[in-house]
Design a protein around this motif. Structure first.
Motif, PDB file in Angstrom:
ATOM      1  N   ASP A 166      -3.007  -0.402  -1.779  1.00 20.95           N
ATOM      2  CA  ASP A 166      -3.162   0.135  -0.021  1.00 20.95           C
ATOM      3  C   ASP A 166      -2.940   1.518   0.814  1.00 20.95           C
TER       4      ASP A 166
ATOM      5  N   LEU B 240      -5.768   4.158   1.807  1.00 17.06           N
ATOM      6  CA  LEU B 240      -5.492   4.979   3.500  1.00 17.06           C
ATOM      7  C   LEU B 240      -5.030   6.342   3.148  1.00 17.06           C
ATOM      8  N   TRP B 241      -5.390   6.981   1.393  1.00 20.74           N
ATOM      9  CA  TRP B 241      -5.118   8.074   1.212  1.00 20.74           C
ATOM     10  C   TRP B 241      -6.456   8.115   0.945  1.00 20.74           C
ATOM     11  N   ASP B 242      -7.360   7.724   0.569  1.00 20.45           N
ATOM     12  CA  ASP B 242      -8.861   7.413   0.734  1.00 20.45           C
ATOM     13  C   ASP B 242      -9.161   8.776  -0.948  1.00 20.45           C
TER      14      ASP B 242
ATOM     15  N   VAL C 203       1.874   6.731   7.064  1.00 16.59           N
ATOM     16  CA  VAL C 203       1.221   5.364   6.731  1.00 16.59           C
ATOM     17  C   VAL C 203       2.051   4.677   7.512  1.00 16.59           C
TER      18      VAL C 203
END
Length: 214
Positions: free
Chosen positions: A103, A107-109, A147
């Motif tokens: 996950d 979020l950080w791609d 995050v």
């Protein structure tokens, strides 16, 4: 704060009858004030203070005999900037096997492998301690890698869990509830009352996470 500017950006608030909470613009300013308070106390230049507790943007002074007088004194201080890092360093072996790692990578791609490289390549510093004995709030990741906490906290997080929340990293020193994103685990002992010092991490400690085989 620079070495020549007064502490005009701080705000001093009373807490009860014998404590002061000093609010500052940011984490670096709070660290600088904390270092200056410790320096002055060691040199006998600070009125008696039972405990000095740094946090993200505040410093709490507890057990102050004359808080109003100290508040006036703080307003006129010149607070030096932080010295170049000379603090102790700690390497913590870690397995990047946390259930929230995919996950976080999303979020950080980036890929999971890239997320591990990003985190392991950062050079962390303990900004302050709290939450539980031995827990250090570590700065070092760029702000773009901040995050959110989990929407639903876990009722139990295992001791040794490496976790992220906001811009901070941290390792749970004991099993407890928690809402941070879990990205890894370590066998390092963060808190041992039989050890001197009991805490592996303290404010100012430099930390590097060394990946182990998953």
């Amino acid at each position: 704060m620079s070495a020549t500017a007064p502490a005009r950006d701080l705000r001093v608030l009373p807490v009860g009858d014998r404590a002061l909470l000093v609010e500052l613009p940011g984490g670096r300013e709070a660290e600088a004030l904390h270092a200056e308070l410790l320096r002055r106390r060691a040199a006998g230049l600070l009125p008696p203070v039972w405990e000095i507790v740094p946090a993200a943007r505040t410093v709490l002074l507890d057990g102050v005999d004359h808080p109003r007088a100290l508040a006036r004194e703080l307003a006129g201080w010149v607070i030096p900037d932080l010295d170049p890092p000379t603090e102790r360093s700690v390497e913590i072996p870690v397995r990047y096997d946390g259930p929230d790692l995919p996950d976080v990578a999303a979020l950080w791609d980036v890929s999971v492998e890239a997320a591990v490289r990003i985190h392991a390549s950062a050079r962390f510093r303990v900004a302050f301690c709290g939450f539980a004995p031995g827990f250090g709030y570590l700065t070092g990741l760029p702000q773009r890698y901040a995050v959110p906490r989990r929407a639903t906290p876990r009722t139990t997080v295992p001791a040794g869990s490496l976790a992220l929340a906001g811009a901070y990293s941290g390792v749970y020193p004991r099993s407890s509830p928690g809402g941070w994103q879990l990205i890894g685990s370590t066998d390092a002992v963060l808190w041992d009352p039989a050890r001197e010092p009991a805490a592996l991490l303290s404010p100012g400690t430099r930390v590097r996470f060394v990946p182990e085989a998953r």
